[in-house]
Scaffold this motif. Structure first.
Motif, PDB file in Angstrom:
ATOM      1  N   ASP A   5       0.817  -1.171   0.000  1.00 27.78           N
ATOM      2  CA  ASP A   5       0.000   0.000   0.000  1.00 27.78           C
ATOM      3  C   ASP A   5       0.845   1.211   0.000  1.00 27.78           C
ATOM      4  O   ASP A   5       1.309   1.754  -0.901  1.00 27.78           O
ATOM      5  CB  ASP A   5      -0.820  -0.015   1.265  1.00 27.78           C
ATOM      6  N   GLN A 101      -2.978  -1.525  -5.847  1.00 26.60           N
ATOM      7  CA  GLN A 101      -3.743  -0.379  -6.347  1.00 26.60           C
ATOM      8  C   GLN A 101      -4.340  -0.612  -7.724  1.00 26.60           C
ATOM      9  O   GLN A 101      -4.814   0.322  -8.361  1.00 26.60           O
ATOM     10  CB  GLN A 101      -2.887   0.892  -6.372  1.00 26.60           C
ATOM     11  N   TYR A 127      -4.841  -5.521  -0.562  1.00 27.94           N
ATOM     12  CA  TYR A 127      -4.800  -4.738  -1.803  1.00 27.94           C
ATOM     13  C   TYR A 127      -6.198  -4.358  -2.298  1.00 27.94           C
ATOM     14  O   TYR A 127      -6.351  -3.420  -3.073  1.00 27.94           O
ATOM     15  CB  TYR A 127      -4.124  -5.522  -2.925  1.00 27.94           C
TER      16      TYR A 127
END
Length: 344
Positions: A5, A101, A127
């Protein structure tokens, strides 16, 4: 790991403008690789009740095989189906797709990647991409035995139960590789590691490993359990890597998976990199991926556009020359897109 992240992981590159120019010659590929992609047949898509820790209802398969160490191979012998042999004897593709992402049409991107020849997908429970990845795999029609799936558990809670939850989201019966995403705030996470060992014994994972771990922390896990991680997934590029870690990993036969191999595009405009890449008619991104392949590390570049997926997998059938490889090696400044290398 795959890029975390914001704390450490991602294997990325999907940013807007990427200075990708266009960017082949020979160096020995240090680690054993296989040019034929064959995975043992195993569990299929997860049944309604899902996999379990202990008392795994679909059979507690044993994934440990006798290691087979093939001869060293030149980099030009590699192709998108080439594999590297783990110390457990199982095989892993030499290139994968990172999905941190990657929340915009995850299923479509994964299906496109598999269509283009990617055979390894990296993700994690935090995620937010696992449901989409499961849908993309189903949409692609690819056989489970032809896919290598890497996911991760977080540094808190029961690692075996977290493994089950990840598999439920992925609609899969097992992971090829399950990692501890990052070390806990204190200690090495010995109980987490024991949880993954249990998940492996119960057939929920073929292999287990770590992410963002230093040499010292890995040694602590080994001393506590006798189990050597198959992989350490860490941030790795010519601009930020550790020869000490590479030496240690080679000695222990731990494969290094490289997340953020493209530096999140932050070093793609480096003049030295651009010069070497253009010499081979390749882009800076392709040169960075190729550098990893020739050093025996396994890159996990991220992309969410088809043209970038195509570019990132077009890194075979050429080699960076030894002198140019050494020039890239000298770019090392222990750079990290996260501020500092987690393992250095």
């Amino acid at each position: 790991m795959a890029e975390n992240d914001t704390s450490a992981r991602a294997v990325v590159w999907f940013e807007p403008a990427d200075a990708r120019l266009a960017s082949p010659t020979p160096v020995t590929f240090d680690r054993p690789i296989h040019s034929s992609f064959t995975e043992p047949t195993g569990a299929q898509m997860v049944p309604p009740n899902g996999p379990t820790c202990r008392g795994h209802e679909h059979g507690a398969a044993s994934w440990n095989e006798t290691p087979v160490l093939p001869p060293k191979s030149k980099g030009t012998d590699m192709d998108p189906k080439s594999e590297i042999t783990l110390h457990t004897g199982t095989k892993m593709p030499v290139l994968g797709l990172g999905t941190w992402q990657l929340t915009n049409d995850t299923a479509g991107t994964v299906a496109a990647a598999l269509e283009l020849g990617y055979r390894m997908i990296d993700t994690s429970g935090d995620y937010g991409t696992q449901p989409g990845i499961g849908d993309g795999i189903n949409r692609s029609g690819i056989e489970r035995a032809d896919l290598y799936l890497v996911t991760k558990v977080e540094e808190t809670g029961d690692a075996c139960q977290a493994t089950r939850k990840n598999l439920d989201e992925l609609q899969l019966d097992y992971a090829d590789l399950m990692l501890i995403h990052r070390p806990p705030r204190t200690g090495a996470g010995e109980n987490l590691w024991r949880g993954l060992i249990r998940a492996k014994e119960d057939g929920l994972a073929k292999d287990i490993g770590v992410s963002n771990y230093s040499v010292e922390l890995i040694e602590t896990l080994i001393d506590a359990t006798g189990e050597v991680p198959a992989v350490n997934q860490i941030e790795w590029s010519p601009f930020g890597y550790s020869d000490d870690m590479l030496r240690y990993a080679t000695e222990k036969q731990i494969v290094i998976q490289a997340y953020s191999p493209l530096t999140r595009t932050r070093r793609l405009r480096n003049e030295t990199l651009i010069g070497i890449a253009s010499k081979y008619g390749k882009s800076p991104a392709q040169a960075l991926i190729r550098w990893n392949l020739q050093r025996g590390t396994v890159p996990l570049p991220k992309a969410n556009r088809r043209q970038h997926l195509e570019e990132n997998i077009d890194v075979f059938y050429f080699e960076i020359g030894e002198e140019d490889l050494e020039i890239l090696n000298r770019l090392n400044e222990h750079y990290s897109s996260l501020g500092m290398l987690s393992y250095a």
